[in-house]
Design a protein around this motif. Structure first.
Motif, mmCIF file in Angstrom:
data_model
loop_
_atom_site.group_PDB
_atom_site.id
_atom_site.type_symbol
_atom_site.label_atom_id
_atom_site.label_comp_id
_atom_site.label_asym_id
_atom_site.label_seq_id
_atom_site.Cartn_x
_atom_site.Cartn_y
_atom_site.Cartn_z
ATOM 1 N N ARG A 1 20.851 -5.454 -4.324
ATOM 2 C CA ARG A 1 19.723 -4.629 -3.873
ATOM 3 C C ARG A 1 19.507 -3.453 -4.827
ATOM 4 N N ALA A 2 20.582 -2.828 -5.279
ATOM 5 C CA ALA A 2 20.477 -1.709 -6.211
ATOM 6 C C ALA A 2 19.828 -2.158 -7.523
ATOM 7 N N TRP B 1 6.391 -5.099 -7.693
ATOM 8 C CA TRP B 1 6.610 -6.404 -7.069
ATOM 9 C C TRP B 1 6.655 -7.504 -8.125
ATOM 10 N N GLY B 2 5.694 -7.465 -9.037
ATOM 11 C CA GLY B 2 5.652 -8.463 -10.096
ATOM 12 C C GLY B 2 6.867 -8.380 -11.005
ATOM 13 N N ALA B 3 7.286 -7.153 -11.312
ATOM 14 C CA ALA B 3 8.460 -6.967 -12.162
ATOM 15 C C ALA B 3 9.701 -7.550 -11.496
ATOM 16 N N ALA B 4 9.859 -7.281 -10.204
ATOM 17 C CA ALA B 4 11.041 -7.777 -9.487
ATOM 18 C C ALA B 4 11.001 -9.301 -9.349
ATOM 19 N N ARG B 5 9.820 -9.839 -9.069
ATOM 20 C CA ARG B 5 9.718 -11.310 -8.953
ATOM 21 C C ARG B 5 10.014 -11.971 -10.295
ATOM 22 N N ALA B 6 9.588 -11.349 -11.389
ATOM 23 C CA ALA B 6 9.841 -11.924 -12.712
ATOM 24 C C ALA B 6 11.319 -11.837 -13.083
ATOM 25 N N GLU B 7 11.948 -10.704 -12.763
ATOM 26 C CA GLU B 7 13.349 -10.513 -13.138
ATOM 27 C C GLU B 7 14.316 -11.222 -12.189
ATOM 28 N N PRO C 1 13.650 -14.165 -9.909
ATOM 29 C CA PRO C 1 12.842 -15.232 -9.297
ATOM 30 C C PRO C 1 13.555 -15.850 -8.097
ATOM 31 N N GLY C 2 12.757 -16.176 -7.109
ATOM 32 C CA GLY C 2 13.292 -16.827 -5.912
ATOM 33 C C GLY C 2 13.824 -15.860 -4.868
ATOM 34 N N THR C 3 13.766 -14.571 -5.131
ATOM 35 C CA THR C 3 14.235 -13.587 -4.157
ATOM 36 C C THR C 3 13.270 -13.565 -2.971
ATOM 37 N N PRO C 4 13.790 -13.653 -1.765
ATOM 38 C CA PRO C 4 12.915 -13.640 -0.587
ATOM 39 C C PRO C 4 12.097 -12.348 -0.499
ATOM 40 N N MET C 5 10.883 -12.462 0.027
ATOM 41 C CA MET C 5 9.987 -11.314 0.149
ATOM 42 C C MET C 5 10.607 -10.204 1.005
ATOM 43 N N GLY C 6 11.385 -10.557 2.012
ATOM 44 C CA GLY C 6 12.027 -9.543 2.844
ATOM 45 C C GLY C 6 12.992 -8.672 2.047
ATOM 46 N N VAL C 7 13.726 -9.303 1.148
ATOM 47 C CA VAL C 7 14.671 -8.567 0.301
ATOM 48 C C VAL C 7 13.890 -7.664 -0.655
ATOM 49 N N GLY D 1 10.936 -6.495 -0.140
ATOM 50 C CA GLY D 1 10.326 -5.441 0.672
ATOM 51 C C GLY D 1 11.295 -4.310 0.960
ATOM 52 N N GLU D 2 12.527 -4.660 1.283
ATOM 53 C CA GLU D 2 13.546 -3.625 1.529
ATOM 54 C C GLU D 2 13.815 -2.828 0.253
ATOM 55 N N ALA D 3 13.887 -3.515 -0.861
ATOM 56 C CA ALA D 3 14.123 -2.841 -2.140
ATOM 57 C C ALA D 3 12.950 -1.936 -2.492
ATOM 58 N N PHE D 4 11.733 -2.408 -2.235
ATOM 59 C CA PHE D 4 10.553 -1.587 -2.499
ATOM 60 C C PHE D 4 10.583 -0.329 -1.641
ATOM 61 N N GLY D 5 10.963 -0.481 -0.383
ATOM 62 C CA GLY D 5 11.092 0.680 0.500
ATOM 63 C C GLY D 5 12.101 1.677 -0.042
#
Length: 80
Positions: A9-10, A27-33, A35-41, A43-47
């Motif tokens: 998460r960190a 969001w795009g940066a995290a999905r690219a780095e 990939p396959g991470t669930p949206m809930g995870v 979302g928590e990281a974005f928060g």
């Protein structure tokens, strides 16, 4: 939360925070780095990333107010 989960998460929070600082889509940066991470995870990281940004903002505001109060107090004491 396990230590492994905290570390993952960190890493996602750091990725998102860096993207925000650089004006990129977190969001795009995290999905690219990560990939396959669930949206809930994500979302928590974005928060977490947004909370850190808000905390930094509050600290800046508080320091600014503290500096102004101190300057005012010094100026007032000098005129007594």
């Amino acid at each position: 939360m396990s230590n492994v989960r905290q570390q993952v998460r960190a890493a996602i929070v750091a990725c998102m925070s860096n993207a925000i600082a650089e004006g990129r889509d977190p969001w795009g940066a995290a999905r690219a780095e990560f990939p396959g991470t669930p949206m809930g995870v994500l979302g928590e990281a974005f928060g977490d990333a947004m909370n850190a940004e808000e905390e930094a903002w509050w600290q800046t505001v508080e320091r600014t107010i503290d500096v102004e109060v101190i300057r005012s107090a010094i100026a007032g004491a000098g005129g007594s």
